[in-house]
Design an enzyme around this catalytic site. Structure first.
Site, PDB file in Angstrom:
ATOM      1  N   ARG A 187       8.190 -35.430 -18.183  1.00  0.00           N
ATOM      2  CA  ARG A 187       9.654 -35.305 -18.310  1.00  0.00           C
ATOM      3  C   ARG A 187      10.363 -36.637 -18.533  1.00  0.00           C
ATOM      4  O   ARG A 187      11.247 -37.019 -17.752  1.00  0.00           O
ATOM      5  CB  ARG A 187      10.238 -34.579 -17.105  1.00  0.00           C
ATOM      6  CG  ARG A 187       9.637 -33.194 -16.895  1.00  0.00           C
ATOM      7  CD  ARG A 187      10.300 -32.427 -15.802  1.00  0.00           C
ATOM      8  NE  ARG A 187      11.634 -31.978 -16.170  1.00  0.00           N
ATOM      9  CZ  ARG A 187      12.444 -31.324 -15.323  1.00  0.00           C
ATOM     10  NH1 ARG A 187      12.045 -31.098 -14.089  1.00  0.00           N
ATOM     11  NH2 ARG A 187      13.630 -30.910 -15.708  1.00  0.00           N
ATOM     12  N   ARG A 223      15.889 -35.094 -10.828  1.00  0.00           N
ATOM     13  CA  ARG A 223      15.906 -35.693 -12.158  1.00  0.00           C
ATOM     14  C   ARG A 223      17.216 -35.467 -12.867  1.00  0.00           C
ATOM     15  O   ARG A 223      17.647 -36.268 -13.701  1.00  0.00           O
ATOM     16  CB  ARG A 223      14.847 -35.089 -13.062  1.00  0.00           C
ATOM     17  CG  ARG A 223      13.580 -34.702 -12.394  1.00  0.00           C
ATOM     18  CD  ARG A 223      12.704 -34.075 -13.372  1.00  0.00           C
ATOM     19  NE  ARG A 223      12.572 -34.929 -14.525  1.00  0.00           N
ATOM     20  CZ  ARG A 223      11.914 -36.079 -14.498  1.00  0.00           C
ATOM     21  NH1 ARG A 223      11.357 -36.464 -13.381  1.00  0.00           N
ATOM     22  NH2 ARG A 223      11.811 -36.819 -15.532  1.00  0.00           N
ATOM     23  N   CYS A 229       7.145 -35.855 -12.186  1.00  0.00           N
ATOM     24  CA  CYS A 229       7.614 -34.554 -11.680  1.00  0.00           C
ATOM     25  C   CYS A 229       6.417 -33.620 -11.688  1.00  0.00           C
ATOM     26  O   CYS A 229       5.552 -33.730 -12.557  1.00  0.00           O
ATOM     27  CB  CYS A 229       8.711 -34.027 -12.604  1.00  0.00           C
ATOM     28  SG  CYS A 229       9.165 -32.321 -12.276  1.00  0.00           S
ATOM     29  N   ILE A 232       6.722 -25.395 -22.953  1.00  0.00           N
ATOM     30  CA  ILE A 232       7.778 -26.389 -22.697  1.00  0.00           C
ATOM     31  C   ILE A 232       7.289 -27.547 -21.825  1.00  0.00           C
ATOM     32  O   ILE A 232       7.497 -28.714 -22.147  1.00  0.00           O
ATOM     33  CB  ILE A 232       9.016 -25.715 -22.067  1.00  0.00           C
ATOM     34  CG1 ILE A 232       9.497 -24.536 -22.922  1.00  0.00           C
ATOM     35  CG2 ILE A 232      10.144 -26.728 -21.837  1.00  0.00           C
ATOM     36  CD1 ILE A 232      10.027 -24.918 -24.300  1.00  0.00           C
ATOM     37  N   ASP A 272      11.593 -21.199 -17.052  1.00  0.00           N
ATOM     38  CA  ASP A 272      11.926 -21.083 -15.626  1.00  0.00           C
ATOM     39  C   ASP A 272      11.649 -19.694 -15.067  1.00  0.00           C
ATOM     40  O   ASP A 272      11.825 -19.461 -13.869  1.00  0.00           O
ATOM     41  CB  ASP A 272      13.395 -21.455 -15.395  1.00  0.00           C
ATOM     42  CG  ASP A 272      13.669 -22.926 -15.693  1.00  0.00           C
ATOM     43  OD1 ASP A 272      14.848 -23.292 -15.806  1.00  0.00           O
ATOM     44  OD2 ASP A 272      12.702 -23.687 -15.838  1.00  0.00           O
ATOM     45  N   LYS A 293      22.856 -22.840 -11.107  1.00  0.00           N
ATOM     46  CA  LYS A 293      22.573 -24.236 -10.733  1.00  0.00           C
ATOM     47  C   LYS A 293      22.571 -25.125 -11.975  1.00  0.00           C
ATOM     48  O   LYS A 293      23.188 -26.192 -12.008  1.00  0.00           O
ATOM     49  CB  LYS A 293      21.222 -24.365 -10.025  1.00  0.00           C
ATOM     50  CG  LYS A 293      20.739 -25.812  -9.906  1.00  0.00           C
ATOM     51  CD  LYS A 293      19.333 -25.920  -9.412  1.00  0.00           C
ATOM     52  CE  LYS A 293      18.244 -25.617 -10.339  1.00  0.00           C
ATOM     53  NZ  LYS A 293      17.767 -26.713 -11.207  1.00  0.00           N
ATOM     54  N   ASN A 294      21.909 -24.673 -13.042  1.00  0.00           N
ATOM     55  CA  ASN A 294      21.749 -25.516 -14.227  1.00  0.00           C
ATOM     56  C   ASN A 294      22.990 -25.585 -15.098  1.00  0.00           C
ATOM     57  O   ASN A 294      23.022 -26.317 -16.080  1.00  0.00           O
ATOM     58  CB  ASN A 294      20.538 -25.048 -15.038  1.00  0.00           C
ATOM     59  CG  ASN A 294      19.260 -25.390 -14.308  1.00  0.00           C
ATOM     60  OD1 ASN A 294      19.270 -26.159 -13.347  1.00  0.00           O
ATOM     61  ND2 ASN A 294      18.152 -24.811 -14.742  1.00  0.00           N
ATOM     62  N   ARG A 340      16.217 -25.662  -3.278  1.00  0.00           N
ATOM     63  CA  ARG A 340      16.843 -26.522  -4.285  1.00  0.00           C
ATOM     64  C   ARG A 340      17.649 -25.723  -5.290  1.00  0.00           C
ATOM     65  O   ARG A 340      18.597 -26.223  -5.879  1.00  0.00           O
ATOM     66  CB  ARG A 340      15.781 -27.305  -5.057  1.00  0.00           C
ATOM     67  CG  ARG A 340      15.071 -28.363  -4.253  1.00  0.00           C
ATOM     68  CD  ARG A 340      14.227 -29.221  -5.156  1.00  0.00           C
ATOM     69  NE  ARG A 340      15.067 -29.851  -6.178  1.00  0.00           N
ATOM     70  CZ  ARG A 340      14.598 -30.777  -7.001  1.00  0.00           C
ATOM     71  NH1 ARG A 340      13.324 -31.134  -6.943  1.00  0.00           N
ATOM     72  NH2 ARG A 340      15.384 -31.324  -7.915  1.00  0.00           N
TER      73      ARG A 340
HETATM   74  C1  EPZ Z   1      16.387 -28.204 -18.131  1.00  0.00           C
HETATM   75  O1  EPZ Z   1      15.584 -29.354 -17.839  1.00  0.00           O
HETATM   76  C2  EPZ Z   1      16.462 -27.414 -16.822  1.00  0.00           C
HETATM   77  N1  EPZ Z   1      17.068 -28.240 -15.807  1.00  0.00           N
HETATM   78  C3  EPZ Z   1      15.051 -27.006 -16.396  1.00  0.00           C
HETATM   79  O2  EPZ Z   1      15.136 -26.181 -15.233  1.00  0.00           O
HETATM   80  C4  EPZ Z   1      14.418 -26.182 -17.507  1.00  0.00           C
HETATM   81  O3  EPZ Z   1      13.083 -25.900 -17.173  1.00  0.00           O
HETATM   82  C5  EPZ Z   1      14.437 -26.978 -18.825  1.00  0.00           C
HETATM   83  O4  EPZ Z   1      15.763 -27.395 -19.137  1.00  0.00           O
HETATM   84  C6  EPZ Z   1      13.920 -26.167 -19.999  1.00  0.00           C
HETATM   85  O5  EPZ Z   1      14.634 -24.995 -20.147  1.00  0.00           O
HETATM   86  C7  EPZ Z   1      18.424 -28.372 -15.785  1.00  0.00           C
HETATM   87  O6  EPZ Z   1      19.149 -27.836 -16.595  1.00  0.00           O
HETATM   88  C8  EPZ Z   1      18.999 -29.216 -14.705  1.00  0.00           C
HETATM   89  P1  EPZ Z   1      14.334 -30.441 -21.408  1.00  0.00           P
HETATM   90  P2  EPZ Z   1      15.513 -30.587 -18.859  1.00  0.00           P
HETATM   91  O7  EPZ Z   1      14.911 -31.797 -21.598  1.00  0.00           O
HETATM   92  O8  EPZ Z   1      16.770 -30.690 -19.589  1.00  0.00           O
HETATM   93  C9  EPZ Z   1      10.713 -33.035 -23.095  1.00  0.00           C
HETATM   94  C10 EPZ Z   1      14.682 -25.451 -13.044  1.00  0.00           C
HETATM   95  O9  EPZ Z   1      13.662 -24.887 -12.617  1.00  0.00           O
HETATM   96  N2  EPZ Z   1      11.681 -34.159 -23.160  1.00  0.00           N
HETATM   97  O10 EPZ Z   1      14.910 -29.340 -22.200  1.00  0.00           O
HETATM   98  O11 EPZ Z   1      15.020 -31.742 -18.111  1.00  0.00           O
HETATM   99  C11 EPZ Z   1      10.442 -32.604 -21.662  1.00  0.00           C
HETATM  100  O12 EPZ Z   1       9.484 -33.396 -21.040  1.00  0.00           O
HETATM  101  C12 EPZ Z   1      14.552 -26.644 -14.008  1.00  0.00           C
HETATM  102  O13 EPZ Z   1      15.835 -25.109 -12.747  1.00  0.00           O
HETATM  103  C13 EPZ Z   1      11.276 -35.373 -23.678  1.00  0.00           C
HETATM  104  O14 EPZ Z   1      10.130 -35.537 -24.090  1.00  0.00           O
HETATM  105  O15 EPZ Z   1      14.373 -30.078 -19.864  1.00  0.00           O
HETATM  106  C14 EPZ Z   1      10.020 -31.157 -21.835  1.00  0.00           C
HETATM  107  O16 EPZ Z   1       8.660 -31.101 -22.114  1.00  0.00           O
HETATM  108  C15 EPZ Z   1      13.148 -27.135 -14.125  1.00  0.00           C
HETATM  109  N3  EPZ Z   1      12.180 -36.392 -23.709  1.00  0.00           N
HETATM  110  C16 EPZ Z   1      10.866 -30.707 -23.024  1.00  0.00           C
HETATM  111  O17 EPZ Z   1      11.271 -31.890 -23.708  1.00  0.00           O
HETATM  112  C17 EPZ Z   1      13.476 -36.244 -23.249  1.00  0.00           C
HETATM  113  O18 EPZ Z   1      14.250 -37.207 -23.289  1.00  0.00           O
HETATM  114  C18 EPZ Z   1      12.095 -29.884 -22.669  1.00  0.00           C
HETATM  115  O19 EPZ Z   1      12.754 -30.542 -21.641  1.00  0.00           O
HETATM  116  C19 EPZ Z   1      13.862 -35.009 -22.732  1.00  0.00           C
HETATM  117  C20 EPZ Z   1      12.951 -33.972 -22.703  1.00  0.00           C
END
Ligand code: EPZ
Length: 418
Positions: free
Chosen positions: A122, A93, A117, A328, A306, A22-23, A398
Site C-alpha cells: 500500500r 493509513r 499493512c 486489488i 472489502d 467509514k470510508n 476500527r
Molecule cells: C481504500 O483504500 C479504502 N480505504 C480501502 O478500505 C479499500 O480496500 C480500497 O480503497 C480499495 O477499494 C479508505 O477509503 C479509507 P487504493 P486505498 O489506493 O485508497 C495501490 C477498509 O477495509 N496503490 O484504491 O488505500 C494499492 O497498494 C479499507 O475499509 C499504489 O500502488 O486503496 C492497492 O494495491 C481497507 N500506490 C491499489 O493501488 C498508491 O499511491 C488500490 O489501492 C495508491 C494505491
C-alpha cells in the site's frame, strides 16, 4: 484485550440498521481542513478510525465538537501544524488523506510515510506523483514526506497509472484550491468519491465528473463552510446481507443504498440466495442450498475487495468449488487459515483462493488480523456449530459501529468479553 464469544446456529430476524460510511467520513473530515469556516457532518459512524482522524485534525489545529443529536462540527479556522505525525499515521493509513488539503490550504504539508499493512504494501506514490503534477515540490526524509508549494498549487492533468480511491480523493481535495483547471484521469469511481465531491461542491468547489473515471476541477480562491450527511456504509450493509444469507435468515438490512453494492447482490443471486432490494433496504429470505460461484475483486462498480473475505466465508457453505481472485491487494487472504481452523476447505494459489464446499464449520478460537478478515470470522462463527472465540476484535472496532450489539439485537448469540 476484547474478544467476541459467538455461538453459531442462531438465525437473524427483524432489522439491521446500517451506519454512515467509514470510508466516506474519513475524507469528509479531511476536507474540513480546506476551509476556515465550520463544516457540520451528519451520520458519522462512531468507530475507532474516526477517532484517530479527529485526533489528527485537532493536531492540525481544528476544533472538533460533537453536537446534540450526534452531528459533528469541525472548524479549521487556522492550521497550526500542517503535518500528520508517525504516532497517528502508524495506526491508520488513511491519515495520508490530509496531505492534499494541507498542501492546498497552507502551501506545506508533512506526512509520515505509512508503514507496512497486513493486506499489502500500500504505497502512496500515486498521491505524491499527483501533487508533484500540481506543482508541489515533494521530498522524503526521516520517514516523512514533505510537500511544499510556496506559491500555491497549480491545476494540471493527472493520469493515475492505477485506480486509487484515496489517491483520487486526496488530489480532488488539493485541486479545489489550486489555480486553474485540474483533470484527474483513470480516477476511482467509488460512491465515497462521489460523496466527497458532493460535500466539496457544497463548500463552493467546482467539480464535474465525480463517479466517472475523468474528474475535472476548476480551482477557487476559498472554500466556505457547509452541512452534509454522509452516505450509508455499503461494506457494513454488504456484510450484514452476507450474514443473513449465511445463517438462512429472514432479515431486513435497512438504511443503505443497494445500488452501491449491486455486484454483491448479483453474485448472491447467482449462488441461489434470495435477496431483494426495497428502496433503502435489502430483504434477505431463507433459500435452499447455496451453489458455489466464482468471484474476482475489482474497482467500483466491480466486486468490492472489502467484501471478499465475508463472501469467502459464505462460499464455505456452498455446494461445489468457487474460485475467488483478489486483484486489488496482494496479501488479503489472512482469514483463510482462521477459517480452516473452523473446518473450511480452502487452498490458496497465488492471488486465487479455491474454496470447496459445503463444509460443516465448528466453533474454534480464532485470531482477527485486519478489519474485513475479522468480519468474515464473525460470519463463519454465526454458522459454525458451538462456540467461537474471536481474539483481537480491536480490528473490527476500527470500522464497524457496535457490530456485536446490532447483531445481538437481531437474534445472534454474540457478546464482547474482556
Ligand atoms: C481504500 O483504500 C479504502 N480505504 C480501502 O478500505 C479499500 O480496500 C480500497 O480503497 C480499495 O477499494 C479508505 O477509503 C479509507 P487504493 P486505498 O489506493 O485508497 C495501490 C477498509 O477495509 N496503490 O484504491 O488505500 C494499492 O497498494 C479499507 O475499509 C499504489 O500502488 O486503496 C492497492 O494495491 C481497507 N500506490 C491499489 O493501488 C498508491 O499511491 C488500490 O489501492 C495508491 C494505491
Amino acid at each position: 484485550m476484547d474478544k467476541f464469544r459467538i455461538e453459531g446456529g442462531h438465525p437473524l430476524s427483524g432489522q439491521l440498521q446500517v451506519s454512515g460510511s467509514k470510508n466516506s467520513a474519513l475524507p469528509a473530515i479531511a476536507a474540513c481542513l480546506l476551509s476556515e469556516q465550520p463544516v457540520v457532518l451528519h451520520r458519522i459512524p462512531r468507530v475507532r478510525d474516526i477517532g484517530t482522524m479527529l485526533k489528527l485534525l485537532e493536531h492540525n489545529g481544528a476544533t472538533v465538537e460533537w453536537l446534540e443529536g450526534g452531528a459533528l462540527r469541525i472548524t479549521a479556522a487556522e492550521i497550526k501544524n500542517p503535518e500528520a505525525p508517525y504516532e497517528i499515521v502508524k495506526t491508520m493509513r488513511a491519515s495520508s488523506l490530509v496531505l492534499g488539503p494541507l498542501a492546498a490550504r497552507t502551501g506545506r504539508a508533512k506526512v509520515s510515510m505509512p508503514g507496512g499493512c497486513s493486506i499489502g504494501a500500500r504505497p502512496i506514490n500515486l498521491h505524491i506523483n499527483g501533487l508533484e503534477h500540481l506543482g508541489a515540490v515533494v521530498h522524503q526524509e526521516h520517514g516523512d514526506i514533505e510537500a511544499v508549494a510556496e506559491k500555491g498549487l497549480r491545476g494540471n492533468t493527472v493520469h493515475f497509472e492505477r485506480i486509487t480511491v484515496t489517491g483520487t480523493e486526496d488530489l480532488m481535495m488539493a485541486a479545489t484550491l489550486a489555480e486553474g483547471t485540474t483533470v484527474l484521469e483513470n480516477a476511482a469511481r467509488e460512491p465515497e468519491v462521489v460523496d466527497l465531491a458532493n460535500l466539496l461542491s457544497k463548500m463552493g468547489a467546482q467539480i464535474e465528473g465525480a463517479g466517472t473515471s475523468r474528474i475535472r476541477i476548476e480551482g477557487v480562491k476559498k472554500l466556505r463552510g457547509a452541512e452534509h450527511e454522509i452516505i450509508a456504509d455499503r461494506i457494513e450493509a454488504g456484510t450484514f446481507v452476507i450474514a443473513g444469507v449465511a445463517t438462512g435468515s429472514e432479515v431486513v438490512v435497512s438504511g443503505c443504498v443497494p445500488e452501491h453494492f449491486a455486484s454483491l447482490l448479483v453474485k448472491l443471486r447467482q449462488a441461489g440466495a434470495r435477496v431483494e432490494e426495497a428502496g433503502t433496504s435489502v430483504e434477505v429470505r431463507p433459500a435452499g442450498r447455496l451453489r458455489s460461484v466464482d468471484m474476482t475483486t475489482e474497482e467500483h462498480p466491480g466486486f468490492a475487495t472489502d467484501l471478499q473475505a465475508q463472501f469467502m466465508a459464505l462460499m464455505t457453505r456452498a455446494t461445489g468449488i468457487s474460485f475467488i481472485t483478489e486483484n486489488i491487494f496482494e496479501n488479503r487472504f489472512m482469514h483463510v487459515p482462521e477459517l480452516a481452523r473452523m473446518g473450511a476447505n480452502i487452498r490458496i494459489e497465488g492471488k486465487q483462493a479455491i474454496v470447496a464446499g459445503p463444509s460443516t464449520l465448528t466453533g474454534a478460537q480464532v485470531m482477527c488480523s485486519d478489519l474485513r478478515a475479522s468480519a468474515s470470522l464473525v460470519v463463519a462463527a454465526m454458522v459454525a456449530q458451538g462456540n467461537s472465540i474471536l481474539d483481537r476484535v480491536y480490528h473490527i472496532d476500527r470500522g464497524y459501529e457496535s457490530i456485536e450489539k446490532k447483531l445481538a439485537a437481531a437474534g445472534a448469540n454474540i457478546e464482547r468479553i474482556g
